[in-house]
Design a protein around this motif. Structure first.
Motif, PDB file in Angstrom:
ATOM      1  N   UNK A   1       6.615  21.707   7.458  1.00  0.00           N
ATOM      2  CA  UNK A   1       6.767  21.374   8.879  1.00  0.00           C
ATOM      3  C   UNK A   1       6.797  19.864   9.065  1.00  0.00           C
ATOM      4  N   UNK A   2       7.417  19.409  10.149  1.00  0.00           N
ATOM      5  CA  UNK A   2       7.467  17.959  10.388  1.00  0.00           C
ATOM      6  C   UNK A   2       6.069  17.354  10.456  1.00  0.00           C
ATOM      7  N   UNK A   3       5.896  16.267   9.757  1.00  0.00           N
ATOM      8  CA  UNK A   3       4.618  15.562   9.738  1.00  0.00           C
ATOM      9  C   UNK A   3       4.359  14.895  11.087  1.00  0.00           C
ATOM     10  N   UNK A   4       3.185  15.122  11.684  1.00  0.00           N
ATOM     11  CA  UNK A   4       2.853  14.427  12.937  1.00  0.00           C
ATOM     12  C   UNK A   4       2.932  12.902  12.786  1.00  0.00           C
ATOM     13  N   UNK A   5       2.603  12.397  11.609  1.00  0.00           N
ATOM     14  CA  UNK A   5       2.678  10.947  11.369  1.00  0.00           C
ATOM     15  C   UNK A   5       4.119  10.452  11.490  1.00  0.00           C
ATOM     16  N   UNK A   6       5.059  11.156  10.884  1.00  0.00           N
ATOM     17  CA  UNK A   6       6.465  10.770  10.985  1.00  0.00           C
ATOM     18  C   UNK A   6       6.971  10.926  12.415  1.00  0.00           C
ATOM     19  N   UNK A   7       6.571  12.002  13.100  1.00  0.00           N
ATOM     20  CA  UNK A   7       6.998  12.213  14.484  1.00  0.00           C
ATOM     21  C   UNK A   7       6.450  11.116  15.399  1.00  0.00           C
ATOM     22  N   UNK A   8       5.199  10.732  15.201  1.00  0.00           N
ATOM     23  CA  UNK A   8       4.617   9.636  15.987  1.00  0.00           C
ATOM     24  C   UNK A   8       5.393   8.345  15.746  1.00  0.00           C
ATOM     25  N   UNK A   9       5.766   8.098  14.486  1.00  0.00           N
ATOM     26  CA  UNK A   9       6.554   6.899  14.169  1.00  0.00           C
ATOM     27  C   UNK A   9       7.878   6.924  14.926  1.00  0.00           C
ATOM     28  N   UNK A  10       8.575   8.071  14.893  1.00  0.00           N
ATOM     29  CA  UNK A  10       9.867   8.171  15.572  1.00  0.00           C
ATOM     30  C   UNK A  10       9.715   7.955  17.068  1.00  0.00           C
ATOM     31  N   UNK A  11       8.692   8.562  17.669  1.00  0.00           N
ATOM     32  CA  UNK A  11       8.473   8.411  19.105  1.00  0.00           C
ATOM     33  C   UNK A  11       8.170   6.971  19.483  1.00  0.00           C
TER      34      UNK A  11
ATOM     35  N   UNK B   1       8.959   4.141  17.616  1.00  0.00           N
ATOM     36  CA  UNK B   1       9.895   3.137  17.126  1.00  0.00           C
ATOM     37  C   UNK B   1      11.374   3.402  17.379  1.00  0.00           C
ATOM     38  N   UNK B   2      11.727   4.645  17.712  1.00  0.00           N
ATOM     39  CA  UNK B   2      13.136   4.988  17.876  1.00  0.00           C
ATOM     40  C   UNK B   2      13.432   5.560  19.259  1.00  0.00           C
ATOM     41  N   UNK B   3      12.605   6.472  19.708  1.00  0.00           N
ATOM     42  CA  UNK B   3      12.880   7.191  20.952  1.00  0.00           C
ATOM     43  C   UNK B   3      12.913   6.257  22.166  1.00  0.00           C
ATOM     44  N   UNK B   4      13.917   6.473  22.987  1.00  0.00           N
ATOM     45  CA  UNK B   4      14.124   5.663  24.188  1.00  0.00           C
ATOM     46  C   UNK B   4      13.737   6.488  25.426  1.00  0.00           C
ATOM     47  N   UNK B   5      12.506   6.889  25.526  1.00  0.00           N
ATOM     48  CA  UNK B   5      12.011   7.760  26.590  1.00  0.00           C
ATOM     49  C   UNK B   5      12.109   7.319  27.948  1.00  0.00           C
TER      50      UNK B   5
END
Length: 126
Positions: free
Chosen positions: A110-120, A122-126
């Motif tokens: 499953x997707x790692x919460x650590x990687x998802x937090x990084x994406x949110x 550093x990348x996501x334009x919310x």
């Protein structure tokens, strides 16, 4: 000429198998239309491990890489308001906003919460 990254091919196969050949967001099963997306890109010290990957339809993968789509650590899909603001469109994508992803049965895949937090962060334009 672009050289393939070491491990990219096996990463794609492992992610595709972990998600049982189905887009995590839409459920699409047309294999030529699916990509193994890195959550944290390899160029940003992301690893070629299944927990750093999500199988997505190619258009969603492109939007994910550009920050218009993300997955939260609690496995919700978020679609950025910037799609509508910048492109005056996005109806087809906003229907996925707030939905849960289909994730692998195997907990380690499953997707790692650590990687998802990084994406949110550093990348996501919310």
């Amino acid at each position: 000429m672009v050289l393939p990254r070491l491990g990219q091919g096996s990463f794609r196969v492992l992610v595709t198998d972990a998600y049982t050949r189905r887009c995590a967001i839409t459920g699409e099963r047309t294999l030529p239309a699916l990509d193994a997306a890195h959550i944290r890109p390899f160029s940003e010290k992301g690893l070629h491990v299944v927990s750093n990957g999500v199988l997505m339809r190619r258009d969603l993968h492109a939007l994910f890489d550009k920050g218009y789509v993300t997955i939260t650590p609690d496995m919700n899909v978020e679609i950025s308001r910037w799609i509508k603001e910048e492109y005056e469109n996005g109806r087809d994508y906003y229907r996925y906003h707030g939905g849960f992803i289909h994730f692998p049965d195997d907990i380690a895949s499953r997707p790692s919460p650590e990687y998802l937090e990084w994406h949110n962060a550093n990348v996501y334009r919310g």
